[in-house]
Design a protein around this motif. Structure first.
Motif, PDB file in Angstrom:
ATOM      1  N   ASP A  63     -84.389  15.503  32.250  1.00 21.32           N
ATOM      2  CA  ASP A  63     -85.727  14.958  31.968  1.00 21.32           C
ATOM      3  C   ASP A  63     -86.817  15.994  32.222  1.00 21.32           C
ATOM      4  OD1 ASP A  63     -84.679  12.545  31.204  1.00 21.32           O
ATOM      5  OD2 ASP A  63     -84.945  11.591  33.157  1.00 21.32           O
ATOM      6  N   SER A  64     -86.659  16.773  33.284  1.00 21.84           N
ATOM      7  CA  SER A  64     -87.642  17.808  33.597  1.00 21.84           C
ATOM      8  C   SER A  64     -86.936  19.065  34.079  1.00 21.84           C
ATOM      9  CB  SER A  64     -88.613  17.328  34.674  1.00 21.84           C
ATOM     10  OG  SER A  64     -89.443  18.404  35.117  1.00 21.84           O
ATOM     11  N   GLY A  65     -87.285  20.187  33.491  1.00 27.21           N
ATOM     12  CA  GLY A  65     -86.716  21.455  33.924  1.00 27.21           C
ATOM     13  C   GLY A  65     -87.211  21.890  35.287  1.00 27.21           C
ATOM     14  N   ALA A  66     -88.187  21.163  35.825  1.00 24.70           N
ATOM     15  CA  ALA A  66     -88.709  21.460  37.163  1.00 24.70           C
ATOM     16  C   ALA A  66     -87.980  20.672  38.249  1.00 24.70           C
ATOM     17  CB  ALA A  66     -90.203  21.155  37.217  1.00 24.70           C
ATOM     18  N   ASP A  67     -86.979  19.881  37.857  1.00 24.22           N
ATOM     19  CA  ASP A  67     -86.254  19.031  38.809  1.00 24.22           C
ATOM     20  C   ASP A  67     -85.239  19.868  39.580  1.00 24.22           C
ATOM     21  OD1 ASP A  67     -84.943  17.111  40.229  1.00 24.22           O
ATOM     22  OD2 ASP A  67     -84.366  15.885  38.509  1.00 24.22           O
ATOM     23  N   ILE A  68     -85.595  20.275  40.791  1.00 26.54           N
ATOM     24  CA  ILE A  68     -84.687  21.106  41.594  1.00 26.54           C
ATOM     25  C   ILE A  68     -83.799  20.260  42.499  1.00 26.54           C
ATOM     26  CG2 ILE A  68     -86.192  23.122  41.520  1.00 26.54           C
ATOM     27  CD1 ILE A  68     -87.078  22.401  44.402  1.00 26.54           C
ATOM     28  N   CYS A  69     -83.946  18.937  42.437  1.00 23.54           N
ATOM     29  CA  CYS A  69     -83.105  18.055  43.252  1.00 23.54           C
ATOM     30  C   CYS A  69     -81.833  17.632  42.519  1.00 23.54           C
ATOM     31  CB  CYS A  69     -83.885  16.805  43.665  1.00 23.54           C
ATOM     32  SG  CYS A  69     -85.299  17.125  44.723  1.00 23.54           S
ATOM     33  N   ALA A  70     -81.845  17.719  41.197  1.00 19.26           N
ATOM     34  CA  ALA A  70     -80.740  17.195  40.394  1.00 19.26           C
ATOM     35  C   ALA A  70     -79.483  18.036  40.546  1.00 19.26           C
ATOM     36  CB  ALA A  70     -81.149  17.148  38.924  1.00 19.26           C
ATOM     37  N   ALA A  71     -78.363  17.369  40.769  1.00 16.29           N
ATOM     38  CA  ALA A  71     -77.056  18.034  40.774  1.00 16.29           C
ATOM     39  C   ALA A  71     -76.602  18.170  39.327  1.00 16.29           C
ATOM     40  CB  ALA A  71     -76.047  17.221  41.585  1.00 16.29           C
TER      41      ALA A  71
ATOM     42  N   SER B 153     -85.744  38.338  68.387  1.00 12.51           N
ATOM     43  CA  SER B 153     -85.468  38.952  67.081  1.00 12.51           C
ATOM     44  C   SER B 153     -84.850  37.962  66.102  1.00 12.51           C
ATOM     45  CB  SER B 153     -84.542  40.159  67.264  1.00 12.51           C
ATOM     46  OG  SER B 153     -83.257  39.748  67.697  1.00 12.51           O
ATOM     47  N   MET B 154     -84.154  36.949  66.626  1.00 15.28           N
ATOM     48  CA  MET B 154     -83.538  35.932  65.770  1.00 15.28           C
ATOM     49  C   MET B 154     -84.478  34.770  65.461  1.00 15.28           C
ATOM     50  SD  MET B 154     -80.442  36.671  64.832  1.00 15.28           S
ATOM     51  CE  MET B 154     -81.080  38.335  64.594  1.00 15.28           C
ATOM     52  N   TRP B 155     -85.590  34.689  66.166  1.00 11.36           N
ATOM     53  CA  TRP B 155     -86.479  33.536  66.065  1.00 11.36           C
ATOM     54  C   TRP B 155     -86.961  33.266  64.636  1.00 11.36           C
ATOM     55  CZ3 TRP B 155     -86.980  29.120  67.774  1.00 11.36           C
ATOM     56  CH2 TRP B 155     -88.172  28.400  67.809  1.00 11.36           C
ATOM     57  N   PRO B 156     -87.378  34.270  63.856  1.00  3.02           N
ATOM     58  CA  PRO B 156     -87.800  33.959  62.483  1.00  3.02           C
ATOM     59  C   PRO B 156     -86.716  33.288  61.652  1.00  3.02           C
ATOM     60  CG  PRO B 156     -88.555  36.137  63.109  1.00  3.02           C
ATOM     61  CD  PRO B 156     -87.614  35.691  64.181  1.00  3.02           C
ATOM     62  N   PHE B 157     -85.461  33.697  61.827  1.00  2.00           N
ATOM     63  CA  PHE B 157     -84.370  33.128  61.033  1.00  2.00           C
ATOM     64  C   PHE B 157     -84.038  31.714  61.494  1.00  2.00           C
ATOM     65  CE2 PHE B 157     -83.776  37.755  61.397  1.00  2.00           C
ATOM     66  CZ  PHE B 157     -84.050  38.084  60.086  1.00  2.00           C
ATOM     67  N   ILE B 158     -84.153  31.475  62.797  1.00  2.00           N
ATOM     68  CA  ILE B 158     -83.946  30.127  63.324  1.00  2.00           C
ATOM     69  C   ILE B 158     -85.027  29.188  62.788  1.00  2.00           C
ATOM     70  CG2 ILE B 158     -83.941  28.717  65.429  1.00  2.00           C
ATOM     71  CD1 ILE B 158     -82.755  31.173  66.889  1.00  2.00           C
ATOM     72  N   CYS B 159     -86.267  29.657  62.805  1.00  2.00           N
ATOM     73  CA  CYS B 159     -87.381  28.836  62.294  1.00  2.00           C
ATOM     74  C   CYS B 159     -87.213  28.538  60.807  1.00  2.00           C
ATOM     75  CB  CYS B 159     -88.701  29.569  62.533  1.00  2.00           C
ATOM     76  SG  CYS B 159     -89.178  29.685  64.265  1.00  2.00           S
ATOM     77  N   PHE B 160     -86.857  29.560  60.042  1.00  2.00           N
ATOM     78  CA  PHE B 160     -86.607  29.376  58.613  1.00  2.00           C
ATOM     79  C   PHE B 160     -85.508  28.341  58.391  1.00  2.00           C
ATOM     80  CE2 PHE B 160     -83.927  30.374  54.970  1.00  2.00           C
ATOM     81  CZ  PHE B 160     -84.839  30.447  53.931  1.00  2.00           C
ATOM     82  N   GLY B 161     -84.400  28.495  59.128  1.00  2.00           N
ATOM     83  CA  GLY B 161     -83.274  27.577  58.972  1.00  2.00           C
ATOM     84  C   GLY B 161     -83.646  26.150  59.309  1.00  2.00           C
ATOM     85  N   PHE B 162     -84.394  25.981  60.399  1.00  2.00           N
ATOM     86  CA  PHE B 162     -84.837  24.636  60.788  1.00  2.00           C
ATOM     87  C   PHE B 162     -85.624  23.977  59.664  1.00  2.00           C
ATOM     88  CE2 PHE B 162     -88.479  22.164  62.281  1.00  2.00           C
ATOM     89  CZ  PHE B 162     -87.840  21.087  62.876  1.00  2.00           C
ATOM     90  N   SER B 163     -86.609  24.698  59.134  1.00  2.00           N
ATOM     91  CA  SER B 163     -87.448  24.119  58.082  1.00  2.00           C
ATOM     92  C   SER B 163     -86.642  23.805  56.828  1.00  2.00           C
ATOM     93  CB  SER B 163     -88.587  25.089  57.733  1.00  2.00           C
ATOM     94  OG  SER B 163     -89.558  25.116  58.743  1.00  2.00           O
ATOM     95  N   ALA B 164     -85.730  24.707  56.469  1.00  2.00           N
ATOM     96  CA  ALA B 164     -84.925  24.477  55.266  1.00  2.00           C
ATOM     97  C   ALA B 164     -84.035  23.250  55.419  1.00  2.00           C
ATOM     98  CB  ALA B 164     -84.077  25.710  54.963  1.00  2.00           C
ATOM     99  N   VAL B 165     -83.491  23.044  56.611  1.00  2.00           N
ATOM    100  CA  VAL B 165     -82.635  21.878  56.846  1.00  2.00           C
ATOM    101  C   VAL B 165     -83.441  20.586  56.769  1.00  2.00           C
ATOM    102  CG1 VAL B 165     -81.242  20.684  58.593  1.00  2.00           C
ATOM    103  CG2 VAL B 165     -80.873  23.112  58.166  1.00  2.00           C
ATOM    104  N   THR B 166     -84.709  20.613  57.181  1.00  2.00           N
ATOM    105  CA  THR B 166     -85.517  19.385  57.112  1.00  2.00           C
ATOM    106  C   THR B 166     -85.721  18.913  55.679  1.00  2.00           C
ATOM    107  OG1 THR B 166     -87.665  20.547  57.028  1.00  2.00           O
ATOM    108  CG2 THR B 166     -86.786  20.010  59.217  1.00  2.00           C
ATOM    109  N   LEU B 167     -85.470  19.786  54.713  1.00  2.00           N
ATOM    110  CA  LEU B 167     -85.629  19.393  53.309  1.00  2.00           C
ATOM    111  C   LEU B 167     -84.553  18.401  52.855  1.00  2.00           C
ATOM    112  CD1 LEU B 167     -86.660  22.831  51.787  1.00  2.00           C
ATOM    113  CD2 LEU B 167     -88.110  20.818  52.124  1.00  2.00           C
ATOM    114  N   VAL B 168     -83.572  18.152  53.711  1.00  2.00           N
ATOM    115  CA  VAL B 168     -82.608  17.095  53.396  1.00  2.00           C
ATOM    116  C   VAL B 168     -83.335  15.751  53.304  1.00  2.00           C
ATOM    117  CG1 VAL B 168     -81.959  16.542  55.800  1.00  2.00           C
ATOM    118  CG2 VAL B 168     -80.322  16.184  53.948  1.00  2.00           C
ATOM    119  N   PHE B 169     -84.412  15.602  54.065  1.00  2.00           N
ATOM    120  CA  PHE B 169     -85.203  14.368  53.989  1.00  2.00           C
ATOM    121  C   PHE B 169     -85.997  14.308  52.688  1.00  2.00           C
ATOM    122  CE2 PHE B 169     -84.854  15.431  58.578  1.00  2.00           C
ATOM    123  CZ  PHE B 169     -84.006  14.395  58.932  1.00  2.00           C
ATOM    124  N   THR B 170     -86.465  15.460  52.233  1.00  2.00           N
ATOM    125  CA  THR B 170     -87.133  15.519  50.934  1.00  2.00           C
ATOM    126  C   THR B 170     -86.167  15.131  49.826  1.00  2.00           C
ATOM    127  OG1 THR B 170     -88.440  17.372  51.787  1.00  2.00           O
ATOM    128  CG2 THR B 170     -88.510  16.989  49.412  1.00  2.00           C
TER     129      THR B 170
END
Length: 308
Positions: free
Chosen positions: A81-89, A198-215
């Motif tokens: 329906d939309s080429g902007a649909d990044i949720c569709a499997a 030194s790992m903190w930026p990657f941990i923060c990135f990972g946390f935020s990306a995982v929260t997108l499961v709710f999106t």
């Protein structure tokens, strides 16, 4: 130039296409979060989960970009329906050509990442995967889309930033995220835990990306990985250059800037469109350059952090 990661990029793009771009990115976040925590705790290996998160197997430049490209192609062929649909499997479409396009752009992303890394200065200060996601998103908009880079408004007013409560809420989100991220960077620094810092930026990135499961599951949870990653980059540099209070202020400032740039990118490039140009990725590659240049001016290695 390494050939095997480029070949693997095709597979990463297929993964992103069959499960959908956003689900693939959530998996990237999971690898990054767990891998970052393990490495912060001193667990290391030749091939870590953190490496998998940003390599051809499931990196944003292969899996997410491949999923974005496949959706844009499917939309142009009226299979989605939309080429902007990044949720569709996209496996559910039953079209091998859609999955193939995902694989091709995953390969392109893997190749592009290596090319970007060879560019003097820029290759060391930018966020490589984010840059690839942006470039591939723009390319797919021009090739598969009909809305143009800034959307098909057809005489309607085009607001380049969110209006009213949406703007102030986004600003408050950036402030809160920035304080949380920067305060913990200060805690790690004061404890002398440079490995965790030194790992903190990657941990923060990972946390935020995982929260997108709710999106993905339909809740009103926004993307925040551009705020947390940039805020963490800035706070890591800031606490080591300016001390605890200065570092918190520096990291928070850049998280707020990331929120504003992300809002501008979303309103400008991803409103009333028929493919996806990722606002967080757009924000990350731009601000990563700025933060790392500032870090270099303060004595940090390009793309690195100040230690001690």
């Amino acid at each position: 130039m390494e050939i095997l990661p480029i070949i693997a990029g095709f597979g990463g793009g297929v993964l992103g296409a069959y499960m959908g771009a956003l689900p693939a990115f959530i998996m990237t976040g999971l690898f990054a979060l767990i891998g970052g925590i393990l490495q912060a705790a001193g667990v290391s290996a030749d091939v870590s989960l953190l490496q998998i998160a940003f390599a051809s197997f499931n990196g944003p430049h292969t899996a997410f970009a491949g999923g974005v490209a496949a959706a844009a192609y499917a939309g142009s062929k009226k299979k989605l329906d939309s080429g902007a649909d990044i949720c569709a499997a996209l496996f559910g479409l039953g079209s091998a050509d859609v999955i193939l396009v995902g694989g091709i752009f995953g390969l392109v992303g893997a190749l592009l990442l290596q090319i970007i890394g060879m560019i003097p200065v820029f290759g060391t200060i930018t966020d490589g995967p984010g840059t690839c996601v942006f470039i591939i998103g723009v390319f797919c908009r021009l090739v598969f889309g009909k809305s143009g880079l800034t959307g098909a408004f057809e005489g309607e007013k085009h607001n380049y930033v969110s209006q009213g409560g949406a703007f102030t809420t986004n600003l408050m989100l950036g402030l809160g995220v920035g304080i949380a991220v920067s305060a913990f960077a200060a805690i790690f620094y004061e404890a002398g835990n440079i490995t965790a810092l030194s790992m903190w930026p990657f941990i923060c990135f990972g946390f935020s990306a995982v929260t997108l499961v709710f999106t993905q599951t339909g809740f009103a949870v926004p993307s925040t990985h551009h705020m947390t990653l940039i805020g963490a980059y800035a706070s890591v540099i800031g606490v080591t250059a300016f001390g605890t209070v200065g570092g918190i202020c520096f990291g928070t400032l850049f998280a707020v800037i990331a929120a504003l740039v992300g809002d501008f990118a979303a309103c400008t490039l991803n409103t009333k469109v028929d493919s996806h140009i990722d606002p967080p990725a757009t924000t990350i590659w731009i601000l990563a350059c700025i933060v790392h240049l500032i870090g270099a001016a303060l004595g940090a290695p390009l793309g690195g952090i100040i230690v001690g």
